[in-house]
Scaffold this motif. Structure first.
Motif, PDB file in Angstrom:
ATOM      1  N   UNK A 105       0.912  -1.223  -0.040  1.00 44.66           N
ATOM      2  CA  UNK A 105      -0.078  -0.045  -0.012  1.00 44.66           C
ATOM      3  C   UNK A 105       1.061   1.240  -0.025  1.00 44.66           C
ATOM      4  N   UNK A 106       0.391   2.169  -0.560  1.00 49.04           N
ATOM      5  CA  UNK A 106       1.057   3.536  -0.566  1.00 49.04           C
ATOM      6  C   UNK A 106       0.142   4.800  -0.614  1.00 49.04           C
ATOM      7  N   UNK A 117       2.335   3.779   4.268  1.00 47.68           N
ATOM      8  CA  UNK A 117       2.125   2.509   3.576  1.00 47.68           C
ATOM      9  C   UNK A 117       2.845   1.621   4.170  1.00 47.68           C
ATOM     10  N   UNK A 118       2.720   0.338   3.781  1.00 48.86           N
ATOM     11  CA  UNK A 118       3.451  -0.853   4.249  1.00 48.86           C
ATOM     12  C   UNK A 118       4.227  -1.470   2.881  1.00 48.86           C
ATOM     13  N   UNK A 134       5.754   2.207   6.699  1.00 47.05           N
ATOM     14  CA  UNK A 134       6.315   3.448   6.503  1.00 47.05           C
ATOM     15  C   UNK A 134       5.448   4.842   6.843  1.00 47.05           C
ATOM     16  N   UNK A 135       5.960   5.751   7.658  1.00 47.40           N
ATOM     17  CA  UNK A 135       5.054   6.852   8.020  1.00 47.40           C
ATOM     18  C   UNK A 135       6.023   8.127   7.797  1.00 47.40           C
ATOM     19  N   UNK A 138       9.972   7.805   8.125  1.00 43.57           N
ATOM     20  CA  UNK A 138      10.329   6.956   9.163  1.00 43.57           C
ATOM     21  C   UNK A 138       9.822   5.599   8.753  1.00 43.57           C
ATOM     22  N   UNK A 139      10.557   4.609   8.914  1.00 45.02           N
ATOM     23  CA  UNK A 139      10.358   3.122   8.795  1.00 45.02           C
ATOM     24  C   UNK A 139      10.376   2.453  10.196  1.00 45.02           C
ATOM     25  N   UNK A 140       9.366   1.495  10.113  1.00 43.55           N
ATOM     26  CA  UNK A 140       9.179   0.698  11.309  1.00 43.55           C
ATOM     27  C   UNK A 140       9.165  -0.774  10.971  1.00 43.55           C
ATOM     28  N   UNK A 141      10.038  -1.792  11.330  1.00 43.76           N
ATOM     29  CA  UNK A 141      10.299  -3.179  11.266  1.00 43.76           C
ATOM     30  C   UNK A 141       8.909  -3.627  11.780  1.00 43.76           C
TER      31      UNK A 141
END
Length: 430
Positions: A105-106, A117-118, A134-135, A138-141
């Motif tokens: 998604x974006x 998105x993811x 992703x925000x 910023x990226x979150x695993x």
């Protein structure tokens, strides 16, 4: 106005068609199968950097042939109750400088900028498949899978991701050589509710500008919601951004830091192959590891690397030390050189990964062992460089002058030592 309405209806029909298409059968997902579905998606973005057809799917083919990024997208508003499936082929082992993302998604059609998105990341600092949110920048695993691409220089795999109506994300992976998918992780994340597109985003160096292929891309909206809101899935992993590569500690200038000084490529029956490096400086050169390359000339100014080997000290925590104006020999069998050539054991380093040096000749190069290797020294070797009348087997090629350029063919000749070589000490040319 009627034409405009017709175009809008046609676009909605196309999105509904591929969003609701059933996933392909396993038998049709092999890399040799025709892939009409992927080719027919309404791709937009940096399409000039990709080749899209029914034979390959989506293949990165950057005409600039330079390092950079590239992306393409197709419209999709699906987030929940969605299954994404796709295949990936790489012509290299991914790294922190060469990896890809499939955006599930974006919020933006421009995948190189900030968005929400993811995405699934293929490779990176680790040889795995991972789910990220992703925000903005910023990226979150969210979930990290097995390192199924570790040591694989041409990975071929399939990925399947599902998000149910309760926001539970589950993803599976399957190597082409595997018969069944392996469930990697399940996490819950409902922080992003909307999407405008899916897409592919590649990060690559100059040598990998045509090494990515995505194929058999499918979206469907028939995901079963089997997880109740009260159930507890696998816990998401701690937030982190993709790891930066840990680069070795090398000097800023590495050219001629060490010089190739002797090569034994056609060893005698009771001998061993080796290379000898000479330190021309007045101080000790200490490096964590080196990389040895053998390559051949393909003609028309192009070369092909046939051998790549990492040279490390047998004690992984110890560095390779080259004393000032000293000779250090690297080989697979230190005992053989000590016995045959009466070599000083202090000047011989046994390397378990030392490769076989092809007797047909070619080029050798010593480089740094970094994400972007830098050449330290290189030379050519062949039977024609031996002295006339000398039997090549069991006799090394030695430099006449260790300080001169290694690429100078006239600076090499056959060793005159009775044992056939002088590993770890001054050459005998007189």
């Amino acid at each position: 106005m009627k034409v405009c309405k017709a175009l809008i209806l046609l676009s909605l029909f196309m999105v509904a068609f591929y969003n609701c298409a059933p996933p392909p059968d396993e038998d049709t997902k092999e890399e040799t199968g025709e892939d009409t579905t992927t080719a027919e998606l309404p791709w937009t973005g940096e399409t000039d950097k990709f080749t899209i057809n029914t034979k390959e799917g989506v293949h990165l083919n950057d005409p600039e042939e330079d390092a950079g990024t590239a992306y393409i997208t197709f419209p999709s508003s699906s987030v929940h109750n969605t299954r994404w499936e796709f295949g990936v082929r790489l012509t290299f082992n991914p790294s922190a400088n060469n990896y890809a993302r499939f955006y599930l998604t974006s919020s933006s059609n421009v995948l190189s900028g900030e968005l929400t998105g993811y995405f699934i990341q293929i490779g990176g600092a680790k040889d795995n498949v991972a789910l990220y949110r992703q925000n903005g920048a910023e990226l979150k695993l969210l979930a990290s899978g097995r390192e199924l691409m570790k040591g694989n220089n041409s990975p071929k795999l399939y990925v399947k991701v599902e998000c149910d109506n309760n926001g539970y994300w589950t993803f599976w992976t399957r190597l082409l050589s595997e018969e069944e998918y392996t469930k990697e992780k399940q996490v819950k994340d409902s922080s992003i509710q909307n999407s405008v597109c899916c897409g592919i985003y590649c990060v690559y160096t100059k040598t990998r500008c045509d090494g990515f292929t995505f194929h058999h891309i499918q979206l469907s909206n028939d995901v079963e919601t089997t997880t109740e809101p009260g159930e507890t899935p696998d816990h998401p992993e701690e937030p982190e951004t993709p790891e930066k590569p840990v680069l070795p500690d090398y000097p800023e200038e590495v050219k001629n830091l060490l010089l190739l000084n002797e090569i034994m490529y056609d060893n005698a029956t009771y001998g061993a192959e080796y290379i000898e490096l000479y330190n021309p400086s007045n101080s000790t050169v200490s490096v964590p590891s080196l990389k040895l390359l053998r390559y051949i000339d393909n003609g028309s100014g192009t070369t092909q690397t046939t051998t790549t080997a990492i040279l490390k000290h047998p004690d992984k925590n110890q560095r390779l030390d080259f004393p000032p104006h000293g000779y250090i020999c690297l080989t697979k069998s230190a005992a053989t050189l000590i016995n045959k050539h009466k070599a000083d054991k202090n000047n011989i380093i046994q390397i378990s990964t030392f490769p076989r040096i092809n007797n047909d000749g070619g080029y050798l190069a010593i480089t740094t062992n970094e994400e972007k290797p830098r050449i330290i020294d290189k030379c050519i070797y062949s039977d024609k460089m031996h002295n006339e009348g000398v039997r090549n087997q069991g006799v090394s090629l030695e430099k006449k002058s260790p300080e001169l350029k290694s690429a100078l063919k006239s600076n090499w000749s056959s060793s005159k030592n009775a044992t056939g070589g002088t590993p770890g000490r001054k050459n005998e040319q007189e």
